[in-house]
Write a protein that holds these residues in place. Structure first.
Motif, mmCIF file in Angstrom:
data_model
loop_
_atom_site.group_PDB
_atom_site.id
_atom_site.type_symbol
_atom_site.label_atom_id
_atom_site.label_comp_id
_atom_site.label_asym_id
_atom_site.label_seq_id
_atom_site.Cartn_x
_atom_site.Cartn_y
_atom_site.Cartn_z
ATOM 1 N N SER A 130 36.065 90.502 10.095
ATOM 2 C CA SER A 130 35.024 89.703 10.751
ATOM 3 C C SER A 130 35.573 89.080 12.026
ATOM 4 O O SER A 130 36.782 88.999 12.236
ATOM 5 C CB SER A 130 34.538 88.602 9.822
ATOM 6 O OG SER A 130 35.552 87.620 9.695
ATOM 7 N N GLN A 131 34.659 88.627 12.853
ATOM 8 C CA GLN A 131 35.018 87.943 14.089
ATOM 9 C C GLN A 131 35.907 86.726 13.813
ATOM 10 O O GLN A 131 36.910 86.507 14.487
ATOM 11 C CB GLN A 131 33.718 87.491 14.762
ATOM 12 C CG GLN A 131 33.811 87.275 16.220
ATOM 13 C CD GLN A 131 32.459 86.845 16.784
ATOM 14 O OE1 GLN A 131 31.714 86.110 16.141
ATOM 15 N NE2 GLN A 131 32.141 87.326 17.966
ATOM 16 N N SER A 132 35.524 85.971 12.772
ATOM 17 C CA SER A 132 36.281 84.738 12.515
ATOM 18 C C SER A 132 37.690 85.050 12.013
ATOM 19 O O SER A 132 38.642 84.361 12.358
ATOM 20 C CB SER A 132 35.529 83.837 11.537
ATOM 21 O OG SER A 132 35.441 84.448 10.276
ATOM 22 N N ARG A 144 28.996 83.069 1.272
ATOM 23 C CA ARG A 144 29.333 83.629 2.579
ATOM 24 C C ARG A 144 29.604 85.128 2.451
ATOM 25 O O ARG A 144 30.033 85.610 1.410
ATOM 26 C CB ARG A 144 30.593 82.944 3.122
ATOM 27 C CG ARG A 144 30.300 81.565 3.633
ATOM 28 C CD ARG A 144 31.560 80.867 4.125
ATOM 29 N NE ARG A 144 31.205 79.563 4.669
ATOM 30 C CZ ARG A 144 30.889 78.521 3.920
ATOM 31 N NH1 ARG A 144 30.915 78.625 2.590
ATOM 32 N NH2 ARG A 144 30.546 77.373 4.459
ATOM 33 N N THR A 145 29.314 85.817 3.524
ATOM 34 C CA THR A 145 29.665 87.235 3.538
ATOM 35 C C THR A 145 31.178 87.340 3.687
ATOM 36 O O THR A 145 31.837 86.428 4.178
ATOM 37 C CB THR A 145 28.978 87.946 4.715
ATOM 38 O OG1 THR A 145 29.300 87.237 5.915
ATOM 39 C CG2 THR A 145 27.476 87.948 4.539
ATOM 40 N N GLU A 146 31.747 88.505 3.256
ATOM 41 C CA GLU A 146 33.198 88.661 3.265
ATOM 42 C C GLU A 146 33.722 88.817 4.691
ATOM 43 O O GLU A 146 32.992 89.213 5.600
ATOM 44 C CB GLU A 146 33.613 89.888 2.439
ATOM 45 C CG GLU A 146 33.377 89.736 0.948
ATOM 46 C CD GLU A 146 31.930 89.978 0.546
ATOM 47 O OE1 GLU A 146 31.138 90.443 1.389
ATOM 48 O OE2 GLU A 146 31.585 89.679 -0.617
ATOM 49 N N ASN A 147 34.994 88.533 4.837
ATOM 50 C CA ASN A 147 35.632 88.675 6.152
ATOM 51 C C ASN A 147 36.425 89.974 6.283
ATOM 52 O O ASN A 147 36.858 90.322 7.368
ATOM 53 C CB ASN A 147 36.573 87.491 6.409
ATOM 54 C CG ASN A 147 35.801 86.227 6.724
ATOM 55 O OD1 ASN A 147 34.826 86.268 7.476
ATOM 56 N ND2 ASN A 147 36.194 85.122 6.125
ATOM 57 N N LEU A 202 25.221 95.976 10.297
ATOM 58 C CA LEU A 202 26.316 95.191 10.863
ATOM 59 C C LEU A 202 26.680 95.757 12.228
ATOM 60 O O LEU A 202 26.676 96.968 12.416
ATOM 61 C CB LEU A 202 27.551 95.233 9.950
ATOM 62 C CG LEU A 202 27.493 94.294 8.754
ATOM 63 C CD1 LEU A 202 26.613 94.852 7.677
ATOM 64 C CD2 LEU A 202 28.889 94.002 8.243
ATOM 65 N N LEU A 208 33.909 93.003 13.516
ATOM 66 C CA LEU A 208 32.464 92.795 13.480
ATOM 67 C C LEU A 208 32.026 91.733 14.479
ATOM 68 O O LEU A 208 32.784 90.837 14.825
ATOM 69 C CB LEU A 208 32.036 92.335 12.082
ATOM 70 C CG LEU A 208 32.193 93.340 10.949
ATOM 71 C CD1 LEU A 208 31.885 92.674 9.618
ATOM 72 C CD2 LEU A 208 31.270 94.536 11.174
ATOM 73 N N ASP A 209 30.791 91.877 14.902
ATOM 74 C CA ASP A 209 30.135 90.782 15.611
ATOM 75 C C ASP A 209 29.793 89.712 14.581
ATOM 76 O O ASP A 209 29.941 89.914 13.392
ATOM 77 C CB ASP A 209 28.834 91.293 16.247
ATOM 78 C CG ASP A 209 29.012 91.547 17.730
ATOM 79 O OD1 ASP A 209 29.966 90.997 18.297
ATOM 80 O OD2 ASP A 209 28.194 92.299 18.298
ATOM 81 N N GLU A 210 29.266 88.611 15.092
ATOM 82 C CA GLU A 210 28.811 87.587 14.163
ATOM 83 C C GLU A 210 27.764 88.180 13.217
ATOM 84 O O GLU A 210 26.918 88.965 13.633
ATOM 85 C CB GLU A 210 28.180 86.453 14.985
ATOM 86 C CG GLU A 210 28.461 85.100 14.409
ATOM 87 C CD GLU A 210 27.946 84.010 15.322
ATOM 88 O OE1 GLU A 210 28.485 83.904 16.437
ATOM 89 O OE2 GLU A 210 27.015 83.321 14.921
ATOM 90 N N TRP A 211 27.838 87.808 11.983
ATOM 91 C CA TRP A 211 26.878 88.334 11.002
ATOM 92 C C TRP A 211 26.300 87.162 10.234
ATOM 93 O O TRP A 211 26.958 86.606 9.360
ATOM 94 C CB TRP A 211 27.586 89.315 10.069
ATOM 95 C CG TRP A 211 26.648 90.117 9.209
ATOM 96 C CD1 TRP A 211 25.382 90.503 9.507
ATOM 97 C CD2 TRP A 211 26.932 90.647 7.899
ATOM 98 N NE1 TRP A 211 24.840 91.246 8.479
ATOM 99 C CE2 TRP A 211 25.773 91.351 7.479
ATOM 100 C CE3 TRP A 211 28.026 90.617 7.045
ATOM 101 C CZ2 TRP A 211 25.690 92.002 6.243
ATOM 102 C CZ3 TRP A 211 27.945 91.266 5.823
ATOM 103 C CH2 TRP A 211 26.794 91.958 5.425
#
Ligand code: ATP
Ligand code: MG
Lengths: 240, 437
Positions: free
Chosen positions: B157-159, B207-210, B134, B188-191
């Motif tokens: 996460s980014q979002s 989806r990966t976690e945020n 990551l 984080l950057d986009e993953w």
């Protein structure tokens, strides 16, 4: 140049067996102009097709330029057709999708000639038959006589040493026919050997040598008609 | 000659536009459907972490009585008990390892600026980020001290950063998980992980976690599991401490083993550990059983790409074959109608091979058009797959290799369909069509 001995051609269809050529013998020398006459169905086209290696024969020997045609592979025959022989078919057999230029181009394409050289040849040939200005036209936009002239141009494009013409004037009026004949004589003077099938006795008389095919055989052999100065090899005469 | 053939093919296409379009459409539909199923299959089966998949291993221990099973092919549970996972995590080796589980909290900012929302959260060891590649936009993983002290820090996460803090650098800012304040230490950057290999038990394509917070908070906050918890014997669980000690499987452990030697060594250690645990009377087994599977072995073992997917790909290829059979019929008709022209070409010196090549080029051109249109249809199909929302959307996309595969498959398929018609037409005897008008 061409030597046929005892050539037989039998067509085997389901019920009928047609003996299109029987024991056909012929010798043709370089530079000759031969007119072939004979009744319909007598085997003229069959002879021409065999001479042009478009068809195989059932038995006999055929040498073209001392090469035994019977032993050649399909590829070798295709290459020889392409390099040595020009065809003018009984039907015009132009390719309808291709314009005049492209029709004349076909044999040159298969010979692998460069584009610039091709163009030169094609335009020369179309010029020779008087259709250069119509190079971009499609065959169906032309009259029958014009189409026949394109077919001649196509046959000339590869500068063949051997020209096989199946009723090249069959669809033309007499004036046109005489023009085509003039053209063929010109080509013959330029060195090509010509065998021409025709129904027209007047045109046949213009050829230095006439042969007649009846029922698949050479029936009559008239030498020196019309052109006494024409050279005919002695062994050709010996075939009578 | 090639360009001559292309030119002839294009003329042929234009001469019979309707039949040609019909053929292109038939190919396109076949290719479109095939590529849709193949793309999904390909993404599912693709290595999610190619540079490390051989080294990353998931640890599985059989700490059940002989004869007990968790339904897997080798009876091993997919997850570990908390005590085993912790015991192994606290060892000095291997150097890189990560303990983790899935939980979730209500997220808010402590004021009314945003409405609280539930968000899955991964409780993880700090190596999670480096081990699984990551990347950070801001900050980084929490420190060793913070992990040891169960600090209330988070990587988001980014979002989520966009949602909570409007995408700005939010390091040091705080937010709430339920009623606890957390400080952002990393964004984080986009993953884009198409297969969530690190935790398949909660859905390989979810989806990966945020939100990521230290695993050491598990006993402190008594976090609930948002994943699976499996047991094999009856135990009374009255409080969180009981849960931590229970013989239930709900925690996962990944280790990085750089080579076969390290793997063998670690295996020996696990064997010894299991014997030791058995001696404590936790379970009874004839032989200790464990497994160390790398990423691809783990995906295979967990049947991430199900047989259904394979059947679907097979079916779509069969559909493609049906399309090709139709094309073969149309090609036969089209080519044989052209026999007189081919007779002329042969008479004028075309070799059989050249006639054959001309027609193969023609079908290839159809294949190319069909393939390109097929990509469009496949995009439509994948859009449909994404719209069902059963899958993480990254899965239902075509990457470059699939985009290139579409016309290639299409051209190859068309050539196969065209072989027989092309062969028939190149056998044309030159004389037959020249006799009659
Ligand atoms: N492919 C074939 N299959 C069966 N019989 C054939 C075939 N080609 C020709 N024939 C037969 O062989 C004989 C000779 O035919 P050919 O075409 O050579 O005649 P022709 O002299 O050119 O006639 P025409 O002056 O009408 O053009 C005819 O009886 C014809 O029916
Ligand atoms: Mg005839």
């Amino acid at each position: 140049m061409l030597s046929m001995k005892n050539i037989n051609k039998v067509y085997q269809t389901e019920k009928v067996q047609t003996h299109a050529l029987r024991d056909f013998d012929l010798e043709v020398s370089e530079g000759e102009f031969i007119a072939v006459t004979g009744p319909s169905g007598s085997g003229k086209t069959t002879f021409l097709n065999i001479a042009g290696m478009l068809e195989s024969y059932s038995s006999g020997d055929y040498l073209l330029d001392d090469i035994n045609v019977g032993k050649l592979s399909d590829n070798a025959k295709a290459d020889l057709r392409n390099q040595k022989i020009g065809f003018i078919f009984q039907g015009f057999n132009l390719i309808p999708d291709l314009n005049l230029y492209e029709n004349v181009e076909v044999p040159l394409r298969y010979r692998g000639i460069k584009s610039a050289q091709r163009k030169q040849r094609i335009m020369d040939c179309l010029e020779q038959v008087g259709l250069a200005s119509r190079a971009k036209h499609l065959p169906q936009q032309l009259s029958g006589g014009q189409q026949q002239r394109v077919a001649i141009a196509r046959a000339l494009a590869g500068k063949p040493r051997f020209l096989l013409a199946d009723e090249p004037t069959g669809n033309l009026d007499s004036l046109m026919a005489r023009q085509v004949m003039d053209l063929l004589e010109q080509i013959n003077r330029d060195g090509a050997t010509i065998i021409m099938v025709t129904h027209d006795p007047e045109l046949a008389r213009r050829a230095p040598r006439n042969i007649q095919v009846v029922d698949g055989q050479l029936a009559d052999f008239t030498l020196y008609q019309g052109a006494p100065d024409m050279h005919v090899s002695s062994h050709a005469a010996a075939q009578v | 000659m090639f360009f001559y053939y292309i030119d002839l093919a294009w003329r042929s296409f234009k001469r019979t536009p309707f039949v040609s379009m019909l053929m292109v459409l038939a190919i396109a539909v076949g290719i479109g459907i095939t590529m849709t199923s193949l793309s999904v299959y390909y993404m599912m089966a693709m290595n999610p972490i190619p540079d490390k998949s051989d080294r990353l291993h998931v640890v599985q221990l059989n700490t059940m009585d002989e004869g007990q099973s968790q339904g897997s092919s080798d009876n091993l549970p997919q997850q570990l008990t908390y005590r085993d996972a912790m015991a192994l995590y606290q060892q000095d080796f291997p150097e890189n390892k990560v303990i983790h589980m899935r939980s979730g909290f209500a997220v808010h900012l402590g004021d009314s600026s945003i409405k609280p929302f539930l968000e899955a959260t991964r409780m993880a060891g700090r190596d999670f980020f480096s081990m699984f590649n990551l990347e950070f936009q801001y900050g980084g993983a929490w420190s060793v001290e913070q992990e040891q002290n169960a600090a209330q820090v988070a990587v988001i996460s980014q979002s989520l950063n966009e949602k909570l803090f409007g995408s700005e650098n939010s390091l040091g800012k705080t937010f709430y998980l339920d009623d606890k304040v957390f400080q952002v230490v990393g964004v984080l950057d986009e993953w884009n992980l198409h297969t969530r290999f690190y935790d398949i038990t909660t859905g390989a394509f979810s989806r990966t976690e945020n939100i990521f917070i230290p695993f050491s908070l598990v006993p402190v906050l008594e976090v609930p599991s948002w994943g699976n918890t499996n047991g094999w014997k009856y135990q009374e669980i009255n409080n969180y401490q009981d849960r931590l000690n229970a013989e239930i499987f709900w925690v996962q452990l990944w280790v990085e083993l750089p080579n076969e030697q390290a793997k063998a060594q670690y295996g020996q250690f696990l064997q010894a550990y299991l014997s030791e645990q058995e001696a404590l009377g936790r379970f009874e087994r004839e032989t200790p059983q464990y497994a160390l599977r790398n990423v691809m072995e783990w995906l295979d073992y967990s049947n991430v790409v199900s047989d259904d997917n394979r059947v679907l790909v097979g079916l779509s290829f069969m559909f493609l074959i049906v399309c090709l059979a139709n094309i073969l019929g149309l090609l036969l008709g089209k080519f044989l109608k052209r026999a007189p022209e081919i007779g002329v070409r042969r008479a004028l010196g075309a070799r059989k091979r050249q006639v054959f090549a001309q027609h193969i080029v023609e079908v290839s051109l159809l294949g190319l058009f069909g393939g390109l249109l097929g990509i469009g249809i496949a995009q439509l199909g994948l859009w449909g797959v994404r719209a069902t929302e059963n899958y993480y959307s990254a899965l239902a996309t075509m990457d470059l290799s699939m985009l290139l595969a579409a016309p290639s498959i299409s051209i190859i398929a068309c050539i196969i369909a065209g072989l027989y018609p092309a062969w028939l037409v190149c056998k044309t005897a030159p004389a037959i069509y020249l006799k009659t008008q």
